[in-house]
Scaffold this motif. Structure first.
Motif, PDB file in Angstrom:
ATOM      1  N   GLY A 197       0.850  -1.275  -0.100  1.00  0.00           N
ATOM      2  CA  GLY A 197       0.067   0.011  -0.217  1.00  0.00           C
ATOM      3  C   GLY A 197       0.779   1.391   0.053  1.00  0.00           C
ATOM      4  O   GLY A 197       0.423   2.375  -0.606  1.00  0.00           O
ATOM      5  N   ALA A 198       2.087   1.245   0.695  1.00  0.00           N
ATOM      6  CA  ALA A 198       2.829   2.325   0.759  1.00  0.00           C
ATOM      7  C   ALA A 198       3.145   2.909  -0.811  1.00  0.00           C
ATOM      8  O   ALA A 198       3.222   4.190  -1.283  1.00  0.00           O
ATOM      9  N   PRO A 308      -6.912   5.456  12.258  1.00  0.00           N
ATOM     10  CA  PRO A 308      -6.430   4.739  10.832  1.00  0.00           C
ATOM     11  C   PRO A 308      -7.604   3.824  10.516  1.00  0.00           C
ATOM     12  O   PRO A 308      -8.626   3.395  11.253  1.00  0.00           O
ATOM     13  N   CYS A 309      -7.739   3.715   9.212  1.00  0.00           N
ATOM     14  CA  CYS A 309      -8.647   2.959   8.637  1.00  0.00           C
ATOM     15  C   CYS A 309      -8.596   1.406   9.045  1.00  0.00           C
ATOM     16  O   CYS A 309      -7.573   0.914   8.611  1.00  0.00           O
ATOM     17  N   PRO A 310      -9.526   1.022   9.575  1.00  0.00           N
ATOM     18  CA  PRO A 310      -9.183  -0.368   9.912  1.00  0.00           C
ATOM     19  C   PRO A 310      -8.847  -1.541   8.735  1.00  0.00           C
ATOM     20  O   PRO A 310      -8.103  -2.562   9.083  1.00  0.00           O
ATOM     21  N   GLN A 311      -9.381  -1.285   7.847  1.00  0.00           N
ATOM     22  CA  GLN A 311      -9.297  -1.936   6.418  1.00  0.00           C
ATOM     23  C   GLN A 311      -7.560  -1.835   6.309  1.00  0.00           C
ATOM     24  O   GLN A 311      -7.081  -2.723   5.929  1.00  0.00           O
ATOM     25  N   CYS A 320      -7.357  -0.030   1.586  1.00  0.00           N
ATOM     26  CA  CYS A 320      -8.652  -0.497   1.375  1.00  0.00           C
ATOM     27  C   CYS A 320      -9.129  -0.224   0.140  1.00  0.00           C
ATOM     28  O   CYS A 320      -8.544   0.333  -0.896  1.00  0.00           O
ATOM     29  N   GLN A 321     -10.704  -0.776   0.016  1.00  0.00           N
ATOM     30  CA  GLN A 321     -11.357  -0.558  -1.249  1.00  0.00           C
ATOM     31  C   GLN A 321     -11.530   0.990  -1.688  1.00  0.00           C
ATOM     32  O   GLN A 321     -11.497   1.346  -2.766  1.00  0.00           O
ATOM     33  N   THR A 322     -11.771   1.717  -0.626  1.00  0.00           N
ATOM     34  CA  THR A 322     -12.072   3.307  -1.048  1.00  0.00           C
ATOM     35  C   THR A 322     -10.578   3.808  -1.466  1.00  0.00           C
ATOM     36  O   THR A 322     -10.704   4.446  -2.524  1.00  0.00           O
ATOM     37  N   LEU A 323      -9.312   3.387  -0.949  1.00  0.00           N
ATOM     38  CA  LEU A 323      -8.390   4.038  -1.735  1.00  0.00           C
ATOM     39  C   LEU A 323      -7.814   3.466  -3.166  1.00  0.00           C
ATOM     40  O   LEU A 323      -7.527   4.169  -3.927  1.00  0.00           O
ATOM     41  N   ARG A 324      -8.077   2.173  -3.099  1.00  0.00           N
ATOM     42  CA  ARG A 324      -8.156   1.545  -4.499  1.00  0.00           C
ATOM     43  C   ARG A 324      -8.936   2.361  -5.446  1.00  0.00           C
ATOM     44  O   ARG A 324      -8.701   2.452  -6.632  1.00  0.00           O
ATOM     45  N   TRP A 340      -3.334  -2.755  -8.357  1.00  0.00           N
ATOM     46  CA  TRP A 340      -3.717  -1.870  -7.473  1.00  0.00           C
ATOM     47  C   TRP A 340      -5.314  -1.634  -7.551  1.00  0.00           C
ATOM     48  O   TRP A 340      -5.931  -0.933  -7.018  1.00  0.00           O
ATOM     49  N   SER A 341      -5.867  -2.321  -8.743  1.00  0.00           N
ATOM     50  CA  SER A 341      -7.276  -2.178  -8.899  1.00  0.00           C
ATOM     51  C   SER A 341      -8.218  -2.571  -7.922  1.00  0.00           C
ATOM     52  O   SER A 341      -7.677  -3.453  -7.113  1.00  0.00           O
TER      53      SER A 341
END
Length: 344
Positions: A197-198, A308-311, A320-324, A340-341
């Motif tokens: 994720g980083a 922090p977002c738990p996911q 998480c899916q929001t960032l993706r 990253w999709s």
């Protein structure tokens, strides 16, 4: 109990998130415009090369040139030097990156190695003291096919800032893929896959901050599309037969807007441009950066992030899916990775 996983920083990133840095890079492009002059046999326009490799190498040189203030392309503290030039065959670029590395053998008493404090670059010890400075030189073949082709310059003899930005993003993406794993090993970071994720969050932050910096440099005045000469700003009126123009605020207008002499914009294209004026882009980018900062601080590097977002916090820092989904909106940019999709 979840273990904390440290993630390695990127080797390179574009410093588009601080006020005035992109504008300053534009000034440096004007100052070093001679580096972009077309040479014999190269395609060119208005005195500027349209050869992707020549253009990209010049953009990199200007962005990393050692000047009194900060360079536009920033580097990890271990990166001592990074140059890009043509390979011997002349077809593709070759990068040479020098990293500060620990000594390969234990040091005798009285000897020291690299000194490092905070975010400062690795440096030698005091002059006159016995010091061992070992380095790791990476020679990285880059793909010339991934370089964007520059567009015709909008000003005589001056390379376009957005073209230079695209060339830098192409180099930064490839260099990070090659160099960041070495930094992970040198810094003793626990194994994190290249799709962590980083990496995605850093790439996404660069895209958003670059768009925001470009919009801020373009001004915050409202843009309007007018279809009749002298008409007051208001709803678009079609079929009036009057001159079409774009009004950029600050009493600046452009008539017969187009990219080339015989390639004029259609009305719907001009309306689209007006709807996405700098103020609109700045507001959107600000909202996206705020959303990015609300997620795991370890991923977003946000100092003011809340809980922090738990996911995002699960596993090895997988976003998480929001960032993706947020990143997926930038999937047409250089450096995007299919892994990253968001999940279907």
């Amino acid at each position: 109990m979840k273990s904390t996983v440290r993630t390695a920083k990127q080797a390179f990133w574009i410093d588009a998130g601080h006020g005035g840095t992109q504008e300053h890079y534009g000034e440096q492009l004007r100052r070093w415009r001679h580096a972009f002059a077309a040479t014999g046999g190269e395609p060119g326009a208005s005195g500027v090369t349209l050869d992707p490799l020549h253009f990209a190498l010049a953009a990199w040189e200007v962005a990393t040139r050692p000047v009194a203030d900060s360079p536009y392309v920033r580097t990890h503290p271990r990166v001592l030097d990074a140059t890009c030039h043509r390979a011997e065959d002349g077809r593709d670029p070759l990068a040479v990156v020098e990293l500060a590395a620990p000594p390969p053998v234990p040091l005798p008493d009285g000897w020291s190695s690299w000194r490092h404090v905070g975010e400062q670059p690795y440096a030698a010890g005091p002059e006159g003291s016995p010091t061992v400075l070992s380095t790791l030189e990476l020679r990285i073949p880059l793909s010339g096919d991934r370089l964007p082709t520059p567009t015709r310059p909008r000003a005589e003899g001056l390379p376009n800032l957005d073209d230079a930005q695209a060339s830098l993003e192409a180099f930064v993406a490839e260099l990070n893929t090659a160099v960041t794993p070495f930094l992970r090993e040198l810094d003793g970071v626990e194994g994190v896959p290249e799709t962590d994720g980083a990496t995605m969050v850093q790439w996404l932050r660069t895209q958003i901050e670059a768009d925001k910096a470009t919009a801020e440099a373009a001004g915050a005045g409202p843009w309007r599309y007018l279809t009749t000469s002298g008409a007051a700003p208001g709803p678009v009126r079609q079929g009036t037969g009057g001159a079409r123009r774009l009004e950029f605020g600050g009493r600046r207008t452009v008539t017969r807007v187009g990219f080339h002499d015989d390639d004029l914009l259609h009305p719907v294209e001009a309306i689209h441009i007006a709807l996405h004026d700098p103020a609109d882009v700045i507001a959107r980018c600000g909202a996206e950066l705020a959303l990015l900062n609300e997620h795991t601080p370890a991923l977003s590097a946000a100092r003011d992030a809340g809980a922090p977002c738990p996911q995002c916090g699960e596993g090895a820092g997988s976003p998480c899916q929001t960032l993706r989904h947020l990143a997926y909106g930038y999937r047409l940019r250089l450096g995007w990775r299919p892994e990253w999709s968001p999940a279907r």
